[in-house]
Design a protein around this motif. Sequence first.
Motif, PDB file in Angstrom:
ATOM      1  N   TRP A 240     -44.444 -50.357 -13.242  1.00 36.88           N
ATOM      2  CA  TRP A 240     -43.799 -49.324 -12.439  1.00 36.88           C
ATOM      3  C   TRP A 240     -42.950 -50.014 -11.375  1.00 36.88           C
ATOM      4  O   TRP A 240     -43.464 -50.608 -10.421  1.00 36.88           O
ATOM      5  CB  TRP A 240     -44.844 -48.419 -11.794  1.00 36.88           C
TER       6      TRP A 240
ATOM      7  N   GLU B  74     -36.283 -45.494  -9.704  1.00 37.92           N
ATOM      8  CA  GLU B  74     -35.632 -44.213  -9.982  1.00 37.92           C
ATOM      9  C   GLU B  74     -34.948 -43.690  -8.711  1.00 37.92           C
ATOM     10  O   GLU B  74     -35.334 -44.053  -7.597  1.00 37.92           O
ATOM     11  CB  GLU B  74     -36.653 -43.186 -10.472  1.00 37.92           C
TER      12      GLU B  74
ATOM     13  N   VAL C 221     -40.708 -38.616 -10.290  1.00 36.86           N
ATOM     14  CA  VAL C 221     -41.214 -39.352 -11.446  1.00 36.86           C
ATOM     15  C   VAL C 221     -41.063 -40.865 -11.239  1.00 36.86           C
ATOM     16  O   VAL C 221     -40.068 -41.347 -10.704  1.00 36.86           O
ATOM     17  CB  VAL C 221     -40.470 -38.914 -12.726  1.00 36.86           C
TER      18      VAL C 221
ATOM     19  N   VAL D 194     -41.145 -44.303 -13.647  1.00 35.06           N
ATOM     20  CA  VAL D 194     -41.020 -44.661 -15.054  1.00 35.06           C
ATOM     21  C   VAL D 194     -41.785 -45.948 -15.340  1.00 35.06           C
ATOM     22  O   VAL D 194     -41.680 -46.928 -14.598  1.00 35.06           O
ATOM     23  CB  VAL D 194     -39.538 -44.825 -15.433  1.00 35.06           C
ATOM     24  N   ASP D 195     -42.550 -45.927 -16.424  1.00 34.20           N
ATOM     25  CA  ASP D 195     -43.184 -47.142 -16.933  1.00 34.20           C
ATOM     26  C   ASP D 195     -42.188 -47.841 -17.846  1.00 34.20           C
ATOM     27  O   ASP D 195     -41.896 -47.368 -18.941  1.00 34.20           O
ATOM     28  CB  ASP D 195     -44.456 -46.779 -17.694  1.00 34.20           C
ATOM     29  N   SER D 196     -41.651 -48.969 -17.389  1.00 37.20           N
ATOM     30  CA  SER D 196     -40.613 -49.660 -18.157  1.00 37.20           C
ATOM     31  C   SER D 196     -41.179 -50.692 -19.119  1.00 37.20           C
ATOM     32  O   SER D 196     -40.440 -51.497 -19.683  1.00 37.20           O
ATOM     33  CB  SER D 196     -39.609 -50.325 -17.204  1.00 37.20           C
TER      34      SER D 196
ATOM     35  N   HIS E  84     -45.641 -43.101 -17.868  1.00 32.97           N
ATOM     36  CA  HIS E  84     -44.861 -42.606 -16.746  1.00 32.97           C
ATOM     37  C   HIS E  84     -45.758 -41.832 -15.786  1.00 32.97           C
ATOM     38  O   HIS E  84     -46.771 -41.249 -16.192  1.00 32.97           O
ATOM     39  CB  HIS E  84     -43.727 -41.713 -17.246  1.00 32.97           C
TER      40      HIS E  84
ATOM     41  N   GLU F 114     -46.052 -39.947 -11.467  1.00 35.01           N
ATOM     42  CA  GLU F 114     -45.423 -39.072 -10.482  1.00 35.01           C
ATOM     43  C   GLU F 114     -45.918 -39.433  -9.092  1.00 35.01           C
ATOM     44  O   GLU F 114     -47.108 -39.678  -8.889  1.00 35.01           O
ATOM     45  CB  GLU F 114     -45.772 -37.614 -10.795  1.00 35.01           C
TER      46      GLU F 114
ATOM     47  N   VAL G  10     -50.718 -41.566 -12.575  1.00 36.03           N
ATOM     48  CA  VAL G  10     -50.232 -41.898 -13.917  1.00 36.03           C
ATOM     49  C   VAL G  10     -51.240 -41.409 -14.947  1.00 36.03           C
ATOM     50  O   VAL G  10     -52.439 -41.328 -14.674  1.00 36.03           O
ATOM     51  CB  VAL G  10     -50.001 -43.411 -14.074  1.00 36.03           C
TER      52      VAL G  10
ATOM     53  N   ALA H 188     -35.609 -41.095 -15.514  1.00 39.38           N
ATOM     54  CA  ALA H 188     -36.631 -40.274 -14.861  1.00 39.38           C
ATOM     55  C   ALA H 188     -36.361 -38.794 -15.080  1.00 39.38           C
ATOM     56  O   ALA H 188     -37.287 -37.992 -15.172  1.00 39.38           O
ATOM     57  CB  ALA H 188     -36.672 -40.595 -13.368  1.00 39.38           C
TER      58      ALA H 188
ATOM     59  N   ILE I 236     -38.196 -36.897 -17.947  1.00 39.35           N
ATOM     60  CA  ILE I 236     -39.646 -36.729 -17.951  1.00 39.35           C
ATOM     61  C   ILE I 236     -40.005 -35.579 -17.034  1.00 39.35           C
ATOM     62  O   ILE I 236     -39.557 -35.528 -15.891  1.00 39.35           O
ATOM     63  CB  ILE I 236     -40.336 -38.019 -17.472  1.00 39.35           C
TER      64      ILE I 236
ATOM     65  N   VAL J 142     -46.603 -34.822 -16.225  1.00 37.21           N
ATOM     66  CA  VAL J 142     -47.257 -36.028 -15.736  1.00 37.21           C
ATOM     67  C   VAL J 142     -48.413 -35.656 -14.827  1.00 37.21           C
ATOM     68  O   VAL J 142     -49.518 -36.176 -14.932  1.00 37.21           O
ATOM     69  CB  VAL J 142     -46.263 -36.922 -14.986  1.00 37.21           C
TER      70      VAL J 142
END
Length: 324
Positions: free
Chosen positions: A101, A105, A110, A112-114, A120, A122, A149, A309, A312, A317
């Motif tokens: 994480w 964003e 949100v 984002v899990d990259s 993902h 919040e 998460v 983001a 989603i 989430v």
Amino acid sequence: SATAAIPAPAQCTAVAGIRSIQVAWNVVPGATSYNLHRAASANGPFVPLRLMTTDTTALDRGLNAGATWYYRVSANINGTEGAGNSPVAAATATTGLVARWAFDETRNAVIVDSSGQGNHGEMIGGAQRIVGQRGGAMRATAVRQFASVPLDLSRYLDTNNVTVTAWIRSTTMPTGFHEMAVLGGSSLYGIVGSDGKIGLKVGDQGRVHSNISVLDGQWHHVAISRRSDNAIRIWIDGLLSKSGQLPVASESEMFTVHDLGRGGYLNGDNTAWLGDLDDIRIYDRILEGPEVSLVMTDQSLGQSSVVAAEAIAPSLVHAVAGVD
């Protein structure tokens, strides 16, 4: 020219690392150097990777995650290469990254899990977006400000080999607090005590912490590794600060946890993080010192997927995470 009188190493091993493979072989009595060859197939063709090296290990860096490489070694005596080669060893380069994480964003709550694993999350309770050590970051100024998460973090944190890394910044322990945690299950990762030292705590059975305080208002990169036998290592800003051993938590102490920025106890407010968090990562393996440095300098990204983001739904989430 080659001569059969010079034996090849009898053993060769290859161990996967973060976009790298560590190759090792046994010493050949009388050998003055070795030749390491690599191929993309077990049948070759093998091409030179290291020639006339006097080492018996080599780190093959800069590999693509998911790529499998094959290695074999021959021995030299005074510049003459033996006719044989070691058995072929193979490994698949990986990052070992299961969640990341970055808080980069720019819209909505949100995160984002990259890593490409889809975990993902919040931001909850009015946690703020700020400029971080690398891109964006999350700031929590109250105990109910954190990130939630869907991933049950305890599946990695409580039972397996794991390394957690993060950029953190905070100043002083809030009034009435005795500890703050970056995340955790029955084990609290990034737990900061009243002395400002950061480490890991398993239930109520003990704590291994750094040798220095991190509550100085400066950004610090922390990495905490835990082997399945509870051997702990803690790095601060790329330097090993402490090694130690903790007892293994009993199953009765374990429970699910879905939060970044507070501990996993039933009353997470008692271990909430107040301060800034950036680039939190979880690896399902033990990172060694050089790998920790690569993560800190962002040379080992492990960022295999970028999801907008806006794509989603925060409500989804939130519902999966089950925030109370």
